[in-house]
Write a protein that holds these residues in place. Structure first.
Motif, PDB file in Angstrom:
ATOM      1  N   PRO A 144       0.845  -1.208   0.000  1.00 55.59           N
ATOM      2  CA  PRO A 144       0.000   0.000   0.000  1.00 55.59           C
ATOM      3  C   PRO A 144       0.882   1.262   0.000  1.00 55.59           C
ATOM      4  O   PRO A 144       1.877   1.311   0.738  1.00 55.59           O
ATOM      5  CB  PRO A 144      -0.793  -0.119   1.302  1.00 55.59           C
ATOM      6  CG  PRO A 144      -0.685  -1.549   1.726  1.00 55.59           C
ATOM      7  CD  PRO A 144       0.621  -2.039   1.192  1.00 55.59           C
ATOM      8  N   GLN A 145       0.518   2.211  -0.822  1.00 58.13           N
ATOM      9  CA  GLN A 145       1.341   3.408  -0.972  1.00 58.13           C
ATOM     10  C   GLN A 145       0.812   4.554  -0.108  1.00 58.13           C
ATOM     11  O   GLN A 145      -0.363   4.559   0.276  1.00 58.13           O
ATOM     12  CB  GLN A 145       1.352   3.832  -2.445  1.00 58.13           C
ATOM     13  CG  GLN A 145       2.001   2.804  -3.365  1.00 58.13           C
ATOM     14  CD  GLN A 145       3.453   2.509  -2.992  1.00 58.13           C
ATOM     15  OE1 GLN A 145       4.260   3.428  -2.900  1.00 58.13           O
ATOM     16  NE2 GLN A 145       3.773   1.242  -2.706  1.00 58.13           N
ATOM     17  N   PRO A 146       1.674   5.531   0.178  1.00 57.64           N
ATOM     18  CA  PRO A 146       1.215   6.692   0.954  1.00 57.64           C
ATOM     19  C   PRO A 146      -0.051   7.282   0.333  1.00 57.64           C
ATOM     20  O   PRO A 146      -0.145   7.395  -0.887  1.00 57.64           O
ATOM     21  CB  PRO A 146       2.401   7.665   0.843  1.00 57.64           C
ATOM     22  CG  PRO A 146       3.594   6.771   0.691  1.00 57.64           C
ATOM     23  CD  PRO A 146       3.115   5.606  -0.130  1.00 57.64           C
ATOM     24  N   GLY A 147      -0.978   7.604   1.176  1.00 60.76           N
ATOM     25  CA  GLY A 147      -2.259   8.117   0.713  1.00 60.76           C
ATOM     26  C   GLY A 147      -3.323   7.043   0.628  1.00 60.76           C
ATOM     27  O   GLY A 147      -4.523   7.351   0.567  1.00 60.76           O
ATOM     28  N   ASP A 148      -2.905   5.803   0.632  1.00 60.71           N
ATOM     29  CA  ASP A 148      -3.869   4.696   0.626  1.00 60.71           C
ATOM     30  C   ASP A 148      -4.706   4.783   1.900  1.00 60.71           C
ATOM     31  O   ASP A 148      -4.153   4.771   3.000  1.00 60.71           O
ATOM     32  CB  ASP A 148      -3.106   3.364   0.568  1.00 60.71           C
ATOM     33  CG  ASP A 148      -4.028   2.161   0.342  1.00 60.71           C
ATOM     34  OD1 ASP A 148      -5.100   2.103   0.982  1.00 60.71           O
ATOM     35  OD2 ASP A 148      -3.659   1.290  -0.460  1.00 60.71           O
TER      36      ASP A 148
ATOM     37  N   HIS B 104       6.375   5.881   4.141  1.00 61.48           N
ATOM     38  CA  HIS B 104       5.509   4.726   3.888  1.00 61.48           C
ATOM     39  C   HIS B 104       4.028   5.029   4.100  1.00 61.48           C
ATOM     40  O   HIS B 104       3.203   4.131   4.003  1.00 61.48           O
ATOM     41  CB  HIS B 104       5.958   3.538   4.743  1.00 61.48           C
ATOM     42  CG  HIS B 104       7.275   2.971   4.277  1.00 61.48           C
ATOM     43  ND1 HIS B 104       7.352   1.931   3.378  1.00 61.48           N
ATOM     44  CD2 HIS B 104       8.557   3.351   4.522  1.00 61.48           C
ATOM     45  CE1 HIS B 104       8.635   1.660   3.115  1.00 61.48           C
ATOM     46  NE2 HIS B 104       9.381   2.508   3.804  1.00 61.48           N
ATOM     47  N   GLY B 105       3.721   6.273   4.427  1.00 62.37           N
ATOM     48  CA  GLY B 105       2.318   6.658   4.499  1.00 62.37           C
ATOM     49  C   GLY B 105       1.591   6.225   5.751  1.00 62.37           C
ATOM     50  O   GLY B 105       0.358   6.123   5.761  1.00 62.37           O
ATOM     51  N   PHE B 106       2.342   5.971   6.828  1.00 61.60           N
ATOM     52  CA  PHE B 106       1.696   5.608   8.086  1.00 61.60           C
ATOM     53  C   PHE B 106       1.078   6.861   8.709  1.00 61.60           C
ATOM     54  O   PHE B 106       1.619   7.953   8.587  1.00 61.60           O
ATOM     55  CB  PHE B 106       2.699   5.021   9.076  1.00 61.60           C
ATOM     56  CG  PHE B 106       3.236   3.663   8.680  1.00 61.60           C
ATOM     57  CD1 PHE B 106       3.227   3.214   7.362  1.00 61.60           C
ATOM     58  CD2 PHE B 106       3.765   2.826   9.650  1.00 61.60           C
ATOM     59  CE1 PHE B 106       3.723   1.969   7.016  1.00 61.60           C
ATOM     60  CE2 PHE B 106       4.277   1.571   9.315  1.00 61.60           C
ATOM     61  CZ  PHE B 106       4.253   1.144   8.003  1.00 61.60           C
TER      62      PHE B 106
ATOM     63  N   ALA C  75      12.902   7.381  12.335  1.00 62.63           N
ATOM     64  CA  ALA C  75      11.653   6.610  12.390  1.00 62.63           C
ATOM     65  C   ALA C  75      10.482   7.457  11.873  1.00 62.63           C
ATOM     66  O   ALA C  75       9.584   6.949  11.193  1.00 62.63           O
ATOM     67  CB  ALA C  75      11.378   6.130  13.815  1.00 62.63           C
ATOM     68  N   THR C  76      10.522   8.741  12.191  1.00 67.21           N
ATOM     69  CA  THR C  76       9.487   9.650  11.686  1.00 67.21           C
ATOM     70  C   THR C  76       9.536   9.712  10.160  1.00 67.21           C
ATOM     71  O   THR C  76       8.510   9.599   9.478  1.00 67.21           O
ATOM     72  CB  THR C  76       9.693  11.049  12.295  1.00 67.21           C
ATOM     73  OG1 THR C  76       9.547  10.949  13.713  1.00 67.21           O
ATOM     74  CG2 THR C  76       8.693  12.043  11.742  1.00 67.21           C
ATOM     75  N   ASP C  77      10.719   9.893   9.618  1.00 71.21           N
ATOM     76  CA  ASP C  77      10.872   9.914   8.155  1.00 71.21           C
ATOM     77  C   ASP C  77      10.348   8.625   7.539  1.00 71.21           C
ATOM     78  O   ASP C  77       9.688   8.643   6.498  1.00 71.21           O
ATOM     79  CB  ASP C  77      12.349  10.083   7.771  1.00 71.21           C
ATOM     80  CG  ASP C  77      12.842  11.501   8.018  1.00 71.21           C
ATOM     81  OD1 ASP C  77      11.989  12.386   8.257  1.00 71.21           O
ATOM     82  OD2 ASP C  77      14.070  11.713   7.985  1.00 71.21           O
TER      83      ASP C  77
END
Lengths: 294, 294
Positions: free
Chosen positions: A16-20, A48-50, A41-43
């Motif tokens: 799953p991509q960022p924005g999913d 990864h779109g978390f 970890a933030t980056d």
């Protein structure tokens, strides 16, 4: 083809991509990528779109609470929880005072980081003690001191029942039922419970207690139970799908209990820690959609 | 001066000698002296004045059930239990049939050995399964088949709740409460429960459930919980007094529930197994009087 870590097996689904929208509630507990500091970890979460990150006090302390708070806020991430306060079972006055002071600091840090959830690992038996009932009582006694402090700071204390394997040395709260009993004297907004699949999956009463916990579920954490246990049982947690836990049933149960907060992936595992963090994050995202969501 | 094993610390009390009434209910589970066959373990129990022995099927099979029965009977020992039947969670027909057949044999062996107690370790999840509720149901289904067989043989099936650490791979019955629920459809004379301190010590409901188990307690086993756990968690059991368990409170609780049978010392521990069996038996006798009795 993408490979899942740490198994090295082919990914079952595209990442799953960022924005999913499926990733909206997914939080990466920092411990899952143990080598990374708060900034890295933030980056990783952003890349990864978390939607959120679960922070630990030690890496936060390395860069300072204010800087960590700014980093995460500027990245647009929620802080799903701060791990951890607790260790409230000391039988001597000095130990008790030190623990309360440390928990007051943890409450302040949680507030500064913008999370309303401070996870409490309540502590095991003091060295040489066999008084389990006494240790459990001291947890309740310490809560009576800490709850008003936390409430004033807008922080909710989240009692984490620990797998009974950790009863002696880490957490004398062993079940959801017991944690709910300790939480009961306080408003649900001030004392909640953590549902961590690793700790509660075996409990014959788990689903019933999750239903009872409606309004009190402060955090939902996922990772798998993998046998055989490693030499260091603290590091036995597995990637979702690698073990014996039926995550979907647990996720549905916490949903049904009204929990709509973040779902934190927290994996203590030497093989996961040794893997490339981007591969870990991608595997987490895939396994989250295949194992946890419908 | 006598030294306790495996700690090597000085003995706190003189070793109770054969004929000492305090030893009347003490049983040595054969697994505690894992290197010894039935004949050697029987001799050891006699030499140290133990009233009973707990046997295992594998060493019994090495010399044949009839011979083992004669050895123990001639030695004047009770057989406090036979370990073990169970492993009733197979999801396929062949596995289920094989397990039932094996348990029928175990029931016959128990009867032939002159014990009325067959300990059941019910089994974990089948490979690849996450259906814990299903596995638990299959235990109940298998009991329905086995209870009449056991009752005909004069053998009581003793359900052993296993520490939740073993839920995935060894025993899906995790608490006394759950075991009592599975036993409930049957007369207490036909299905009982095992109270093994190692498995239940952490349970917030342990004492309450022991009281509820009045009449159903088929076996009381003691050994200690020692941290850190060893690499093989099966071997983590400790000599009474070396860990975190309050044995006296458990012994009083089973006494209060009307249990007046043998008290079995069952220790899986590589260091205990490596020690001289006479030193193990002497330590067991001493620690039994200092840790378990009043």
């Amino acid at each position: 083809m993408d490979l899942d870590v740490p198994t090295g097996t082919p990914a079952a689904v595209p990442t799953p991509q960022p924005g999913d929208p499926r990733l909206a509630r997914l939080s990466l507990n920092q411990k899952t990528v143990n080598r990374l500091g708060v900034a890295e970890a933030t980056d990783l979460c952003v890349r990864h779109g978390f939607g959120a990150i679960g922070l630990w006090r030690e890496p936060v302390a390395e860069i300072g609470t204010a800087r960590a708070a700014r980093l995460v806020r500027d990245a647009g991430l929620r802080v799903s929880s701060l791990c951890r306060g607790g260790f409230l079972t000391a039988a001597d006055e000095a130990g008790r005072t030190a623990a309360l002071d440390d928990n007051r600091r943890a409450i302040d840090e949680a507030a500064a980081l913008g999370t309303d959830t401070l996870v409490l690992v309540v502590g095991g038996l003091p060295a040489g003690s066999r008084d389990l009932a006494g240790a459990r009582q001291r947890v309740a006694d310490a809560l009576a001191v800490l709850v008003p402090v936390a409430a004033d700071a807008g922080v909710r204390l989240a009692l984490e029942p620990m797998h009974p394997m950790f009863c002696a040395d880490r957490g004398v709260l062993s079940t959801m039922e017991q944690s709910l009993a300790v939480a009961a004297p306080y408003p649900a907004s001030q004392v909640g419970v953590v549902v961590d699949t690793y700790h509660v999956w075996w409990d014959p009463a788990a689903y019933q207690q999750i239903a009872r916990a409606a309004g009190r579920i402060a955090s939902f954490q996922v990772c798998d139970w993998v046998v055989p246990l490693p030499a260091d049982t603290l590091l036995g947690r597995g990637m979702m799908g690698d073990g014996t836990i039926d995550f979907r049933s647990f996720r549905r149960a916490v949903d049904a209990a009204g929990y709509d907060g973040d779902i934190e992936v927290e994996i203590f595992n030497a093989d996961v820690w040794a893997a490339d963090p981007d591969a870990v994050a991608a595997t987490v995202a895939r396994r989250y959609v295949t194992e946890v969501l419908d």
